[in-house]
Scaffold this motif. Structure first.
Motif, PDB file in Angstrom:
ATOM      1  N   LEU A  85     -43.626  23.518  55.732  1.00  0.00           N
ATOM      2  CA  LEU A  85     -43.548  22.946  54.348  1.00  0.00           C
ATOM      3  C   LEU A  85     -42.150  23.582  53.757  1.00  0.00           C
ATOM      4  N   GLU A  86     -41.670  24.705  53.755  1.00  0.00           N
ATOM      5  CA  GLU A  86     -40.505  25.035  53.287  1.00  0.00           C
ATOM      6  C   GLU A  86     -39.353  24.494  53.754  1.00  0.00           C
ATOM      7  N   ALA A  87     -39.381  24.146  55.096  1.00  0.00           N
ATOM      8  CA  ALA A  87     -38.487  23.226  55.783  1.00  0.00           C
ATOM      9  C   ALA A  87     -38.266  21.649  55.278  1.00  0.00           C
ATOM     10  N   GLU A  88     -39.822  21.110  54.931  1.00  0.00           N
ATOM     11  CA  GLU A  88     -39.783  19.729  54.361  1.00  0.00           C
ATOM     12  C   GLU A  88     -39.320  19.842  52.915  1.00  0.00           C
ATOM     13  N   THR A  89     -39.623  20.914  52.139  1.00  0.00           N
ATOM     14  CA  THR A  89     -39.226  20.786  50.906  1.00  0.00           C
ATOM     15  C   THR A  89     -37.554  21.011  50.702  1.00  0.00           C
ATOM     16  N   ASP A  90     -37.125  21.651  51.526  1.00  0.00           N
ATOM     17  CA  ASP A  90     -35.487  21.970  51.572  1.00  0.00           C
ATOM     18  C   ASP A  90     -34.838  20.580  51.981  1.00  0.00           C
ATOM     19  N   LYS A  91     -35.433  19.843  52.844  1.00  0.00           N
ATOM     20  CA  LYS A  91     -35.042  18.853  53.296  1.00  0.00           C
ATOM     21  C   LYS A  91     -35.048  17.627  52.048  1.00  0.00           C
ATOM     22  N   LYS A  92     -36.166  17.648  51.432  1.00  0.00           N
ATOM     23  CA  LYS A  92     -36.322  16.603  50.199  1.00  0.00           C
ATOM     24  C   LYS A  92     -35.330  16.946  48.969  1.00  0.00           C
ATOM     25  N   ILE A  93     -35.281  18.451  48.888  1.00  0.00           N
ATOM     26  CA  ILE A  93     -34.314  18.938  47.903  1.00  0.00           C
ATOM     27  C   ILE A  93     -33.019  18.467  48.118  1.00  0.00           C
ATOM     28  N   LYS A  94     -32.312  18.466  49.404  1.00  0.00           N
ATOM     29  CA  LYS A  94     -31.134  18.001  49.593  1.00  0.00           C
ATOM     30  C   LYS A  94     -30.910  16.711  49.586  1.00  0.00           C
ATOM     31  N   ASN A  95     -31.902  15.570  49.996  1.00  0.00           N
ATOM     32  CA  ASN A  95     -31.968  14.391  49.570  1.00  0.00           C
ATOM     33  C   ASN A  95     -31.708  13.996  48.572  1.00  0.00           C
ATOM     34  N   LEU A  96     -32.590  14.666  47.535  1.00  0.00           N
ATOM     35  CA  LEU A  96     -32.566  14.325  46.065  1.00  0.00           C
ATOM     36  C   LEU A  96     -30.911  14.826  45.600  1.00  0.00           C
ATOM     37  N   LYS A  97     -30.625  15.764  45.983  1.00  0.00           N
ATOM     38  CA  LYS A  97     -29.079  16.050  45.314  1.00  0.00           C
ATOM     39  C   LYS A  97     -28.202  15.146  45.884  1.00  0.00           C
ATOM     40  N   GLU A  98     -28.359  14.783  47.166  1.00  0.00           N
ATOM     41  CA  GLU A  98     -27.234  13.700  47.516  1.00  0.00           C
ATOM     42  C   GLU A  98     -27.296  12.249  47.059  1.00  0.00           C
ATOM     43  N   THR A  99     -28.714  12.047  46.514  1.00  0.00           N
ATOM     44  CA  THR A  99     -28.710  10.705  45.876  1.00  0.00           C
ATOM     45  C   THR A  99     -28.165  10.967  44.362  1.00  0.00           C
ATOM     46  N   SER A 100     -28.828  11.946  43.820  1.00  0.00           N
ATOM     47  CA  SER A 100     -28.194  12.314  42.347  1.00  0.00           C
ATOM     48  C   SER A 100     -26.495  12.256  42.334  1.00  0.00           C
ATOM     49  N   SER A 101     -25.924  13.071  43.317  1.00  0.00           N
ATOM     50  CA  SER A 101     -24.495  13.005  43.139  1.00  0.00           C
ATOM     51  C   SER A 101     -23.996  11.374  43.418  1.00  0.00           C
ATOM     52  N   ARG A 102     -24.507  10.795  44.416  1.00  0.00           N
ATOM     53  CA  ARG A 102     -23.979   9.529  44.577  1.00  0.00           C
ATOM     54  C   ARG A 102     -24.089   8.646  43.288  1.00  0.00           C
ATOM     55  N   VAL A 103     -25.350   8.661  42.508  1.00  0.00           N
ATOM     56  CA  VAL A 103     -25.737   7.715  41.565  1.00  0.00           C
ATOM     57  C   VAL A 103     -25.040   8.415  40.111  1.00  0.00           C
ATOM     58  N   SER A 104     -24.782   9.631  39.966  1.00  0.00           N
ATOM     59  CA  SER A 104     -24.265  10.146  38.843  1.00  0.00           C
ATOM     60  C   SER A 104     -23.057   9.525  38.064  1.00  0.00           C
ATOM     61  N   PRO A 105     -22.100   9.173  38.799  1.00  0.00           N
ATOM     62  CA  PRO A 105     -21.042   8.507  38.156  1.00  0.00           C
ATOM     63  C   PRO A 105     -21.451   7.235  37.527  1.00  0.00           C
ATOM     64  N   GLU A 106     -22.364   6.482  38.248  1.00  0.00           N
ATOM     65  CA  GLU A 106     -22.795   5.174  37.637  1.00  0.00           C
ATOM     66  C   GLU A 106     -23.663   5.221  36.360  1.00  0.00           C
ATOM     67  N   VAL A 107     -24.381   6.205  36.483  1.00  0.00           N
ATOM     68  CA  VAL A 107     -25.273   6.541  35.361  1.00  0.00           C
ATOM     69  C   VAL A 107     -24.723   6.842  34.124  1.00  0.00           C
ATOM     70  N   VAL A 108     -23.649   7.823  34.436  1.00  0.00           N
ATOM     71  CA  VAL A 108     -22.403   8.466  33.251  1.00  0.00           C
ATOM     72  C   VAL A 108     -21.768   7.053  32.690  1.00  0.00           C
ATOM     73  N   GLY A 109     -21.539   6.550  33.514  1.00  0.00           N
ATOM     74  CA  GLY A 109     -20.634   5.295  32.954  1.00  0.00           C
ATOM     75  C   GLY A 109     -21.453   4.491  31.929  1.00  0.00           C
ATOM     76  N   MET A 110     -22.761   4.238  32.745  1.00  0.00           N
ATOM     77  CA  MET A 110     -23.543   3.165  32.080  1.00  0.00           C
ATOM     78  C   MET A 110     -23.937   3.626  30.602  1.00  0.00           C
ATOM     79  N   LEU A 111     -24.373   5.004  30.574  1.00  0.00           N
ATOM     80  CA  LEU A 111     -24.537   5.789  29.318  1.00  0.00           C
ATOM     81  C   LEU A 111     -23.424   5.871  28.310  1.00  0.00           C
TER      82      LEU A 111
END
Length: 110
Positions: free
Chosen positions: A75-101
């Motif tokens: 469970l810890e490994a799965e949680t770490d993997k999900k957290i890593k995926n969320l961070k990668e997705t948020s860092s990719r989308v962050s500039p677009e969201v900031v620009g839109m705001l």
């Protein structure tokens, strides 16, 4: 003679009553003995069932506790993997969201 006959009848009735009383007493004693036996049998069955269920419970506990360490690691490994995926997705989308705001905040509608 009638008094002798009457005395004999009363004596027969008393004897019959004593015999009936003995039969009733014997039946009560037999009933009490059987009830005690039934109670003892029931208590043994309950004790056996309780022992069986306790053994089953202990087996279930040992099965789950033995694998809980590996389950927790998985469970810890799965949680770490999900957290890593969320961070990668948020860092990719962050500039677009900031620009839109910024665009919506600075645009004035008339």
């Amino acid at each position: 003679m009638d008094s002798m006959k009457g005395q004999g009848g009363i004596q027969m009735l008393l004897t019959a009553e004593q015999e009936a009383q003995q039969i009733v007493t014997a039946a009560r004693n037999l009933k009490m003995t059987r009830l005690k036996q039934a109670k003892d049998e029931a208590e043994r069955e309950v004790a056996n069932y309780r022992s069986y269920m306790d053994t089953e419970y202990q087996n279930k506990i040992s099965e789950t506790s033995g694998s809980s360490g590996s389950t927790a690691k998985q469970l810890e490994a799965e949680t770490d993997k999900k957290i890593k995926n969320l961070k990668e997705t948020s860092s990719r989308v962050s500039p677009e969201v900031v620009g839109m705001l910024i665009k919506y905040v600075t645009t004035v509608k008339t």
